[in-house]
Design a protein around this motif. Structure first.
Motif, PDB file in Angstrom:
ATOM      1  N   GLU A   1       3.669 -10.310 -11.753  1.00 42.81           N
ATOM      2  CA  GLU A   1       3.952 -11.743 -11.764  1.00 42.81           C
ATOM      3  C   GLU A   1       4.825 -12.124 -10.567  1.00 42.81           C
ATOM      4  O   GLU A   1       5.839 -11.488 -10.294  1.00 42.81           O
ATOM      5  CB  GLU A   1       4.664 -12.108 -13.065  1.00 42.81           C
ATOM      6  CG  GLU A   1       4.847 -13.585 -13.257  1.00 42.81           C
ATOM      7  CD  GLU A   1       5.408 -13.898 -14.626  1.00 42.81           C
ATOM      8  OE1 GLU A   1       6.143 -14.902 -14.722  1.00 42.81           O
ATOM      9  OE2 GLU A   1       5.129 -13.169 -15.592  1.00 42.81           O
ATOM     10  N   ALA A   2       4.413 -13.165  -9.866  1.00 42.49           N
ATOM     11  CA  ALA A   2       5.157 -13.635  -8.700  1.00 42.49           C
ATOM     12  C   ALA A   2       6.400 -14.412  -9.129  1.00 42.49           C
ATOM     13  O   ALA A   2       6.410 -15.071 -10.164  1.00 42.49           O
ATOM     14  CB  ALA A   2       4.266 -14.524  -7.837  1.00 42.49           C
ATOM     15  N   VAL A   3       7.438 -14.335  -8.307  1.00 42.74           N
ATOM     16  CA  VAL A   3       8.666 -15.085  -8.509  1.00 42.74           C
ATOM     17  C   VAL A   3       8.867 -15.958  -7.274  1.00 42.74           C
ATOM     18  O   VAL A   3       8.686 -15.492  -6.153  1.00 42.74           O
ATOM     19  CB  VAL A   3       9.871 -14.128  -8.678  1.00 42.74           C
ATOM     20  CG1 VAL A   3      11.168 -14.899  -8.762  1.00 42.74           C
ATOM     21  CG2 VAL A   3       9.679 -13.244  -9.893  1.00 42.74           C
ATOM     22  N   GLY A   4       9.204 -17.242  -7.478  1.00 43.78           N
ATOM     23  CA  GLY A   4       9.464 -18.119  -6.348  1.00 43.78           C
ATOM     24  C   GLY A   4       8.489 -19.272  -6.248  1.00 43.78           C
ATOM     25  O   GLY A   4       8.225 -19.773  -5.162  1.00 43.78           O
ATOM     26  N   GLY A   5       7.926 -19.666  -7.379  1.00 45.03           N
ATOM     27  CA  GLY A   5       7.065 -20.837  -7.373  1.00 45.03           C
ATOM     28  C   GLY A   5       5.618 -20.578  -7.035  1.00 45.03           C
ATOM     29  O   GLY A   5       4.861 -21.507  -6.781  1.00 45.03           O
ATOM     30  N   ALA A   6       5.203 -19.327  -7.016  1.00 40.12           N
ATOM     31  CA  ALA A   6       3.799 -18.989  -6.728  1.00 40.12           C
ATOM     32  C   ALA A   6       3.192 -18.312  -7.946  1.00 40.12           C
ATOM     33  O   ALA A   6       3.893 -17.789  -8.808  1.00 40.12           O
ATOM     34  CB  ALA A   6       3.704 -18.065  -5.521  1.00 40.12           C
ATOM     35  N   ALA A   7       1.871 -18.340  -8.000  1.00 35.49           N
ATOM     36  CA  ALA A   7       1.149 -17.640  -9.060  1.00 35.49           C
ATOM     37  C   ALA A   7       0.145 -16.690  -8.411  1.00 35.49           C
ATOM     38  O   ALA A   7      -0.354 -16.958  -7.317  1.00 35.49           O
ATOM     39  CB  ALA A   7       0.411 -18.642  -9.947  1.00 35.49           C
ATOM     40  N   VAL A   8      -0.130 -15.580  -9.071  1.00 36.06           N
ATOM     41  CA  VAL A   8      -1.100 -14.614  -8.570  1.00 36.06           C
ATOM     42  C   VAL A   8      -2.487 -15.048  -9.032  1.00 36.06           C
ATOM     43  O   VAL A   8      -2.741 -15.168 -10.228  1.00 36.06           O
ATOM     44  CB  VAL A   8      -0.769 -13.187  -9.073  1.00 36.06           C
ATOM     45  CG1 VAL A   8      -1.848 -12.210  -8.681  1.00 36.06           C
ATOM     46  CG2 VAL A   8       0.585 -12.744  -8.538  1.00 36.06           C
ATOM     47  N   ALA A   9      -3.383 -15.299  -8.075  1.00 43.17           N
ATOM     48  CA  ALA A   9      -4.745 -15.731  -8.407  1.00 43.17           C
ATOM     49  C   ALA A   9      -5.650 -14.538  -8.705  1.00 43.17           C
ATOM     50  O   ALA A   9      -6.450 -14.574  -9.629  1.00 43.17           O
ATOM     51  CB  ALA A   9      -5.344 -16.551  -7.266  1.00 43.17           C
ATOM     52  N   LYS A  10      -5.526 -13.481  -7.928  1.00 48.53           N
ATOM     53  CA  LYS A  10      -6.332 -12.274  -8.137  1.00 48.53           C
ATOM     54  C   LYS A  10      -5.369 -11.102  -8.118  1.00 48.53           C
ATOM     55  O   LYS A  10      -4.853 -10.735  -7.070  1.00 48.53           O
ATOM     56  CB  LYS A  10      -7.387 -12.128  -7.041  1.00 48.53           C
ATOM     57  CG  LYS A  10      -8.287 -10.940  -7.236  1.00 48.53           C
ATOM     58  CD  LYS A  10      -9.348 -10.838  -6.155  1.00 48.53           C
ATOM     59  CE  LYS A  10     -10.199  -9.603  -6.393  1.00 48.53           C
ATOM     60  NZ  LYS A  10     -11.118  -9.366  -5.294  1.00 48.53           N
ATOM     61  N   GLY A  11      -5.146 -10.505  -9.270  1.00 46.76           N
ATOM     62  CA  GLY A  11      -4.105  -9.503  -9.407  1.00 46.76           C
ATOM     63  C   GLY A  11      -4.517  -8.076  -9.168  1.00 46.76           C
ATOM     64  O   GLY A  11      -3.688  -7.178  -9.238  1.00 46.76           O
ATOM     65  N   VAL A  12      -5.804  -7.820  -8.858  1.00 49.30           N
ATOM     66  CA  VAL A  12      -6.266  -6.446  -8.655  1.00 49.30           C
ATOM     67  C   VAL A  12      -7.176  -6.395  -7.437  1.00 49.30           C
ATOM     68  O   VAL A  12      -8.032  -7.262  -7.262  1.00 49.30           O
ATOM     69  CB  VAL A  12      -7.037  -5.920  -9.889  1.00 49.30           C
ATOM     70  CG1 VAL A  12      -7.564  -4.514  -9.650  1.00 49.30           C
ATOM     71  CG2 VAL A  12      -6.161  -5.942 -11.125  1.00 49.30           C
ATOM     72  N   GLY A  13      -6.967  -5.388  -6.603  1.00 52.48           N
ATOM     73  CA  GLY A  13      -7.862  -5.111  -5.478  1.00 52.48           C
ATOM     74  C   GLY A  13      -8.240  -3.649  -5.529  1.00 52.48           C
ATOM     75  O   GLY A  13      -7.389  -2.795  -5.777  1.00 52.48           O
ATOM     76  N   THR A  14      -9.511  -3.333  -5.328  1.00 49.33           N
ATOM     77  CA  THR A  14     -10.003  -1.959  -5.449  1.00 49.33           C
ATOM     78  C   THR A  14     -10.574  -1.462  -4.132  1.00 49.33           C
ATOM     79  O   THR A  14     -11.271  -2.200  -3.444  1.00 49.33           O
ATOM     80  CB  THR A  14     -11.093  -1.870  -6.533  1.00 49.33           C
ATOM     81  OG1 THR A  14     -10.536  -2.320  -7.779  1.00 49.33           O
ATOM     82  CG2 THR A  14     -11.603  -0.449  -6.713  1.00 49.33           C
ATOM     83  N   VAL A  15     -10.267  -0.214  -3.798  1.00 49.22           N
ATOM     84  CA  VAL A  15     -10.850   0.468  -2.647  1.00 49.22           C
ATOM     85  C   VAL A  15     -11.842   1.496  -3.169  1.00 49.22           C
ATOM     86  O   VAL A  15     -11.520   2.255  -4.090  1.00 49.22           O
ATOM     87  CB  VAL A  15      -9.774   1.179  -1.800  1.00 49.22           C
ATOM     88  CG1 VAL A  15     -10.407   2.082  -0.751  1.00 49.22           C
ATOM     89  CG2 VAL A  15      -8.863   0.167  -1.151  1.00 49.22           C
ATOM     90  N   THR A  16     -13.026   1.519  -2.596  1.00 46.95           N
ATOM     91  CA  THR A  16     -14.018   2.553  -2.907  1.00 46.95           C
ATOM     92  C   THR A  16     -14.143   3.470  -1.698  1.00 46.95           C
ATOM     93  O   THR A  16     -14.437   3.012  -0.594  1.00 46.95           O
ATOM     94  CB  THR A  16     -15.386   1.941  -3.235  1.00 46.95           C
ATOM     95  OG1 THR A  16     -15.244   1.084  -4.375  1.00 46.95           O
ATOM     96  CG2 THR A  16     -16.419   3.024  -3.535  1.00 46.95           C
ATOM     97  N   ILE A  17     -13.910   4.748  -1.906  1.00 41.50           N
ATOM     98  CA  ILE A  17     -14.079   5.760  -0.864  1.00 41.50           C
ATOM     99  C   ILE A  17     -15.493   6.299  -1.020  1.00 41.50           C
ATOM    100  O   ILE A  17     -15.810   6.967  -2.008  1.00 41.50           O
ATOM    101  CB  ILE A  17     -13.051   6.900  -1.014  1.00 41.50           C
ATOM    102  CG1 ILE A  17     -11.632   6.338  -1.019  1.00 41.50           C
ATOM    103  CG2 ILE A  17     -13.251   7.937   0.085  1.00 41.50           C
ATOM    104  CD1 ILE A  17     -10.569   7.356  -1.411  1.00 41.50           C
ATOM    105  N   LYS A  18     -16.342   5.977  -0.065  1.00 42.21           N
ATOM    106  CA  LYS A  18     -17.741   6.409  -0.117  1.00 42.21           C
ATOM    107  C   LYS A  18     -17.854   7.874   0.277  1.00 42.21           C
ATOM    108  O   LYS A  18     -17.280   8.306   1.276  1.00 42.21           O
ATOM    109  CB  LYS A  18     -18.600   5.563   0.830  1.00 42.21           C
ATOM    110  CG  LYS A  18     -18.664   4.101   0.459  1.00 42.21           C
ATOM    111  CD  LYS A  18     -19.569   3.922  -0.707  1.00 42.21           C
ATOM    112  CE  LYS A  18     -19.901   2.472  -0.939  1.00 42.21           C
ATOM    113  NZ  LYS A  18     -20.763   2.311  -2.088  1.00 42.21           N
ATOM    114  N   ASN A  19     -18.608   8.645  -0.494  1.00 39.06           N
ATOM    115  CA  ASN A  19     -18.868  10.021  -0.135  1.00 39.06           C
ATOM    116  C   ASN A  19     -19.768  10.054   1.090  1.00 39.06           C
ATOM    117  O   ASN A  19     -20.776   9.359   1.148  1.00 39.06           O
ATOM    118  CB  ASN A  19     -19.537  10.777  -1.293  1.00 39.06           C
ATOM    119  CG  ASN A  19     -19.831  12.208  -0.894  1.00 39.06           C
ATOM    120  OD1 ASN A  19     -18.929  12.962  -0.572  1.00 39.06           O
ATOM    121  ND2 ASN A  19     -21.097  12.574  -0.883  1.00 39.06           N
ATOM    122  N   ASP A  20     -19.400  10.837   2.092  1.00 37.92           N
ATOM    123  CA  ASP A  20     -20.234  10.967   3.277  1.00 37.92           C
ATOM    124  C   ASP A  20     -20.462  12.424   3.643  1.00 37.92           C
ATOM    125  O   ASP A  20     -20.818  12.754   4.769  1.00 37.92           O
ATOM    126  CB  ASP A  20     -19.630  10.203   4.455  1.00 37.92           C
ATOM    127  CG  ASP A  20     -18.274  10.759   4.876  1.00 37.92           C
ATOM    128  OD1 ASP A  20     -17.752  11.666   4.199  1.00 37.92           O
ATOM    129  OD2 ASP A  20     -17.737  10.284   5.878  1.00 37.92           O
TER     130      ASP A  20
END
Length: 110
Positions: free
Chosen positions: A84-103
């Protein structure tokens, strides 16, 4: 990548607008089926991002490094979760995912 190689990357966290005050957002890096040190590295698994209103900051980066190997395996993931953000802002998207592709061993033997 191959064993012994690394590839840099980052999550970018952006404020949609300045709020008139400093904004702080806690974050944590969470393993999926990728594991820290074996598949990726970050300088801090958890922390606090502070956007300083006076300087007009609207984005911050959390950097990571993908660790190469030569093991044939499925794609792997890890993620960043924002609190949760502090300082008058709100989190719109709280998760980001990285996919490591097998090569590794494409078309080769198992």
């Amino acid at each position: 990548g191959n064993s012994g190689t690394t590839t840099p990357g980052h999550f970018t966290i952006t404020l949609s607008e300045l709020t008139g005050q400093d904004v702080s957002v806690p974050y944590a890096i969470i393993d999926g089926n990728a594991t820290i040190d074996d598949d990726y590295n970050v300088s801090e698994r958890a922390g606090l991002l502070t956007f300083e209103f006076a300087s007009g900051q609207t984005s911050k980066m959390v950097e990571f490094t993908i660790v190469g190997d030569s093991t044939r395996e499925s794609d792997e993931t890890f993620r960043i979760e924002l609190g949760e953000a502090v300082g008058g802002a709100a989190v719109a998207k709280g998760v980001g995912t990285v996919t490591i592709k097998n090569d590794d061993n494409k078309g080769g033997r198992k």
